[in-house]
Design a protein around this motif. Structure first.
Motif, mmCIF file in Angstrom:
data_model
loop_
_atom_site.group_PDB
_atom_site.id
_atom_site.type_symbol
_atom_site.label_atom_id
_atom_site.label_comp_id
_atom_site.label_asym_id
_atom_site.label_seq_id
_atom_site.Cartn_x
_atom_site.Cartn_y
_atom_site.Cartn_z
ATOM 1 N N ALA A 53 0.891 -0.983 0.049
ATOM 2 C CA ALA A 53 -0.076 0.213 0.241
ATOM 3 C C ALA A 53 1.070 1.265 0.318
ATOM 4 N N ARG A 54 0.787 2.384 -1.076
ATOM 5 C CA ARG A 54 1.201 3.276 -0.554
ATOM 6 C C ARG A 54 0.920 4.699 0.940
ATOM 7 N N SER A 55 2.368 4.332 1.476
ATOM 8 C CA SER A 55 2.386 5.195 2.675
ATOM 9 C C SER A 55 2.139 6.650 2.670
ATOM 10 N N ALA A 56 0.812 7.168 4.170
ATOM 11 C CA ALA A 56 0.916 8.490 3.422
ATOM 12 C C ALA A 56 2.336 8.672 5.204
ATOM 13 N N ALA A 57 3.213 8.862 5.424
ATOM 14 C CA ALA A 57 3.330 8.412 5.983
ATOM 15 C C ALA A 57 4.481 9.759 6.281
ATOM 16 N N ASP A 58 4.591 11.143 6.784
ATOM 17 C CA ASP A 58 5.458 12.315 6.525
ATOM 18 C C ASP A 58 7.222 11.997 6.209
ATOM 19 N N LEU A 59 7.522 12.256 5.577
ATOM 20 C CA LEU A 59 8.875 11.666 5.599
ATOM 21 C C LEU A 59 10.399 12.798 5.901
#
Ligand SMILES: Cc1cc2nc3c(=O)[nH]c(=O)nc-3n(C[C@H](O)[C@H](O)[C@H](O)COP(=O)(O)O)c2cc1C
Length: 349
Positions: A70-76
């Motif tokens: 799944a495409r992660s929406a985490a802040d990088l």
């Protein structure tokens, strides 16, 4: 599936360089079974590697593919800042942290077209329809699992066998889903415990992987019910492996701990502890493959400089015991050790 092997030893697919057609061919020629690593390659590059390996082996080898997650929406942002300091140190720019599917559909089409005899999957189970397409061309399907629930899911996809990966294993954990709340991405099972738990849930043949470095370890997992043992780290220093020199030196020194980290790729993987692993693991986001692409130039520059401190030094827990030399001699040694171990337990009869 592996009934015809002279020795039920599988050389694990090791993406990112270590696996070469020469390594696969040498293991197969010595009586084991080699796997090409399809991860990170373009479909064309995989096609070429399959052709080269087929020429070298006469056809008895497998191919491993990564399933897209799944495409992660985490802040990088914070991780990017920390990695930037490493990029500056090596005089390179960070990569673009993009999500992609690792060209999975195109690579699946390649292995189907090439009728690869055994196709293994990592980071999930293929769809039942994809398994059917593989079966239609005579390919057998292996799915790698790290817990009993994944084993049940994999079995329901129609897989022919499971590769059971204990937490001792080097490289990425084959988690179907990475739990960001857990440093290892989910519950950690030792190999023997996991083999037993999985065998209680599914009736498929099981391949055992994780920390196996001696022939006695192979005998142990066969005694525990596995049909074959899959070893990666034991081949990292083989002459035919494509392991970078700095990693070979770090492995040979044998003086570092191993630990899980998401710092390099965004997914938990076990490697030797170096500066980046120590400094950047704690807050590394669960964002695969975005971090893989972000850190790529830093890892490449570190390897090019012969400096192990910013490379992903993937290796299993038992790496200090892994030998160097021709792959055939490693296979021969494992076989002799396995035989000796079996004769030791004969007295239980
Ligand atoms: C350097 C390295 C790269 C790996 N790459 C892959 C891969 O591309 N696909 C895969 O299914 N497993 C990969 N693995 C994991 C192996 O399949 C296997 O689970 C692991 O090597 C077993 O533990 P061991 O390294 O202690 O033998 C990799 C392992 C290592 C050490």
């Amino acid at each position: 599936m592996f009934e015809n092997l002279r020795f039920p030893l599988i050389a694990a697919p090791m993406a990112g360089g270590p696996t070469t057609p020469e390594l696969v061919a040498a293991v197969s020629a010595a009586g084991g079974f080699g796997f090409l690593a399809g991860g990170y390659l373009t479909a064309d590059a995989l096609d070429e590697k399959i052709a080269t390996t087929a020429e070298l082996t006469g056809g008895a080898f497998g191919v491993n593919l990564f399933l897209p997650g799944a495409r992660s929406a985490a802040d990088l942002t914070a991780h990017r800042e920390r990695l930037l300091a490493e990029a500056i140190r090596y005089g390179v720019e960070l990569g673009e942290p993009r999500w992609d599917d690792d060209a999975y559909p195109a690579k699946l089409a390649v292995v189907i077209e090439r009728r690869v005899p055994v196709v293994s999957f990592t980071f999930g189970a293929p769809a039942a329809e994809e398994v059917r397409r593989l079966h239609d061309v005579g390919s057998q399907v292996v799915v790698t699992v790290t817990n009993p629930d994944e084993a049940v899911l994999a079995a329901s996809s129609g897989a022919d066998a499971l590769c059971v990966q204990g937490f001792e294993a080097g490289g990425h954990r084959s988690l179907f889903a990475d739990d960001p709340g857990s440093p290892a991405g989910g519950e950690q099972y030792g190999l023997l415990a996991l083999l037993r738990l999985v065998a209680a849930k599914v009736t498929l043949p099981l391949i055992a992987a994780g920390g196996l470095v001696h022939g006695a370890d192979i005998a142990a997992v066969l005694a525990a019910g596995a049909v074959a043992a899959q070893l990666g780290t034991v081949f990292l220093q083989a002459d035919e492996a494509g392991t970078p020199l700095a990693q070979r030196h770090a492995l040979a020194a044998g003086d570092r701990r191993t630990a899980f980290t998401r710092a390099f790729s965004g997914r938990p993987a076990r490697g030797l502890v170096n500066r980046v692993l120590s400094d950047l693991s704690a807050d590394a986001p669960a964002a695969y493959p975005q971090l893989h692409h972000l850190s790529k130039p830093v890892r490449a520059a570190s390897a090019k400089a012969g400096d192990p401190e910013a490379m992903s030094l993937w290796a299993g827990q038992t790496y200090p015991l892994a030998p160097a030399g021709p792959a055939a001699s490693i296979v021969d040694r494992l076989r002799a050790e396995a035989r000796e171990a079996l004769s030791r337990v004969e007295r239980l009869r």
